[in-house]
Design a protein around this motif. Sequence first.
Motif, mmCIF file in Angstrom:
data_model
loop_
_atom_site.group_PDB
_atom_site.id
_atom_site.type_symbol
_atom_site.label_atom_id
_atom_site.label_comp_id
_atom_site.label_asym_id
_atom_site.label_seq_id
_atom_site.Cartn_x
_atom_site.Cartn_y
_atom_site.Cartn_z
ATOM 1 N N ILE A 172 -1.593 -0.624 -11.617
ATOM 2 C CA ILE A 172 -0.355 -1.394 -11.595
ATOM 3 C C ILE A 172 0.322 -1.265 -10.233
ATOM 4 O O ILE A 172 0.791 -2.249 -9.657
ATOM 5 C CB ILE A 172 0.583 -0.934 -12.733
ATOM 6 C CG1 ILE A 172 0.041 -1.415 -14.084
ATOM 7 C CG2 ILE A 172 2.001 -1.435 -12.514
ATOM 8 C CD1 ILE A 172 0.811 -0.872 -15.272
ATOM 9 N N VAL A 173 0.387 -0.047 -9.719
ATOM 10 C CA VAL A 173 0.985 0.161 -8.392
ATOM 11 C C VAL A 173 0.175 -0.570 -7.323
ATOM 12 O O VAL A 173 0.739 -1.210 -6.425
ATOM 13 C CB VAL A 173 1.076 1.668 -8.075
ATOM 14 C CG1 VAL A 173 1.545 1.885 -6.638
ATOM 15 C CG2 VAL A 173 2.025 2.362 -9.046
ATOM 16 N N ASN A 174 -1.141 -0.509 -7.425
ATOM 17 C CA ASN A 174 -1.983 -1.191 -6.440
ATOM 18 C C ASN A 174 -1.822 -2.698 -6.514
ATOM 19 O O ASN A 174 -1.880 -3.398 -5.492
ATOM 20 C CB ASN A 174 -3.446 -0.809 -6.668
ATOM 21 C CG ASN A 174 -4.353 -1.276 -5.548
ATOM 22 O OD1 ASN A 174 -4.046 -1.098 -4.370
ATOM 23 N ND2 ASN A 174 -5.473 -1.884 -5.901
ATOM 24 N N LEU A 175 -1.591 -3.215 -7.717
ATOM 25 C CA LEU A 175 -1.467 -4.654 -7.892
ATOM 26 C C LEU A 175 -0.225 -5.204 -7.207
ATOM 27 O O LEU A 175 -0.241 -6.316 -6.674
ATOM 28 C CB LEU A 175 -1.440 -5.002 -9.383
ATOM 29 C CG LEU A 175 -1.518 -6.492 -9.728
ATOM 30 C CD1 LEU A 175 -2.877 -7.059 -9.327
ATOM 31 C CD2 LEU A 175 -1.279 -6.706 -11.218
ATOM 32 N N ASP A 234 -5.538 1.181 -0.567
ATOM 33 C CA ASP A 234 -5.834 1.609 -1.930
ATOM 34 C C ASP A 234 -5.639 3.112 -2.089
ATOM 35 O O ASP A 234 -5.231 3.585 -3.161
ATOM 36 C CB ASP A 234 -7.270 1.236 -2.301
ATOM 37 C CG ASP A 234 -7.412 -0.251 -2.617
ATOM 38 O OD1 ASP A 234 -6.388 -0.963 -2.556
ATOM 39 O OD2 ASP A 234 -8.534 -0.691 -2.918
ATOM 40 N N GLY A 235 -5.928 3.876 -1.033
ATOM 41 C CA GLY A 235 -5.746 5.327 -1.110
ATOM 42 C C GLY A 235 -4.312 5.691 -1.415
ATOM 43 O O GLY A 235 -4.038 6.500 -2.311
ATOM 44 N N GLY A 236 -3.374 5.099 -0.688
ATOM 45 C CA GLY A 236 -1.968 5.391 -0.918
ATOM 46 C C GLY A 236 -1.479 4.885 -2.256
ATOM 47 O O GLY A 236 -0.734 5.575 -2.974
ATOM 48 N N ALA A 237 -1.883 3.665 -2.642
ATOM 49 C CA ALA A 237 -1.436 3.087 -3.912
ATOM 50 C C ALA A 237 -1.972 3.895 -5.096
ATOM 51 O O ALA A 237 -1.244 4.183 -6.055
ATOM 52 C CB ALA A 237 -1.885 1.636 -4.010
#
Length: 491
Positions: A172-175, A234-237
């Motif tokens: 969800i955060v990555n989206l 993506d790593g941070g998300a």
Amino acid sequence: MLDPAIQDNAMGPWAPRHVSWFEMGCYFGGAMLVAALGTWWILQRGGRLGLDEPDARRKLHEKAVSRLGGAPIFLAVGLASLVAGYIGGLGWTRWLPLAVCNALIFSVGFVDDLKPLGAKVKLVGQIGTALILYSLGVSIDMLSNPFGDGTLALGWWSLPLTLIWLVSIPNIVNLIDGMDGLAGGFGLFLCLTLAFLGYYSHQPDVLVVSLSMAGALAGFLIFNLPPAKIFLGDGGAYLIGFFIASVSLFTSNKGSVIGALLVIVIALGVPILDTLFAIIRRAIRGVSIFNADAEHIHHRLILLGYSKGGALAAMYAVCVALSLVGVSILLTRGHALPVTGAFLLLLALGTARYLGYIRSWSNFRTQIDEVMERRRQREFFRAYGRVLDFEVERCEDLQSFSTLFQHGLERMGLSAHSHPGGKPEVLKLGDGRSFTLYRPIDATDLSEWHLRLDVLLPALERCLEKWKALPAGTEAGSAAAPLISPPSVTA
């Protein structure tokens, strides 16, 4: 009533102690400084690793931007946790499972930032990390009744519910990480909410770790606010999402988790709503839910006339408001839950109407019919794309395939040649080459045309693999193929 165990201080071998306001400021400020310096160092080094190139479709930034912003955040939180454990006396033994699994999920995303792994590989990595954390004893075993006494033992449901929680939040955060400062800002507010839960439940280690992540995100946001100089990647998300999901399981006693999870779900209202809209939108259109588009809430706000800063501020405000609503449920011991549920339902319906996902309630059926017609047109393109992909295997030489390819383009209303009334669209191939096609200028959304044109990429890639060349017919001076509209498709 919410689970009264959330206020229980008994934490086994770990003994809680008071954390002063000065210490809180030191953890927040120290993590902020480390993350800011680490981000600055990455920007100074530059290089060619982990760069996000603009594509003139969804990625509209002017130049390549680094996607390695998760690294300084990970470093800052790791150092703050070590200081809290060894110098601050807050203990670290019970945090080892979370530390290991947060490092693993960050590694999955970070590797993808350096070299794309593909959605399936990343999903396997996420599920594997969640399984490891579950096997180490961090799980949802019981749920208390938010309206009264008693608890519900989950039994074998514990595993799937824990996995869904730990996998869905990072995604969800990555989206929502499609706008400068959005995912980082949401993560900051959510971590401050977690810090309050740690303070409220008398768990200073949760308080300190959450403040450290909030400080790290604040330091990163210095360089991530519009116009962003660096992206989370993506790593941070994944790190932000998994951190929130896993730490929220620690804000109450092991197993009996309801208050903290409920607060986090409500605080995540905007990204959850955005994800829900995306799933429904893509399901109706017949595309994969992993297929990125430019119709998220922040995109819609910009189309409505908001500046990037205005759209970001509006979404920040809603996130803060929802965080306060979630906390109110905890403070009222569940009495505010019915009112909150009605409010969230009205918010979802009002948002869908305001953002234009639903143009008119009275003409809702007409809008659905239009969407289904576009879906049938896309299925027509997809079918022809697969036929051309198969034809590459059947054809003995590139010349015979080129004839079939030209015919397929005609059937789809496309052309490989410039002509009056044609709009050029460039398809990017895996080896860096590009292939230009011309589509008719009509009222169809640009994103819709991109979805249709992308079905040709597999056939073109196979041409390069088999013949080391692309279909003939694009040479200057060749006769333009006639442009005809694709056959109409009726229900």
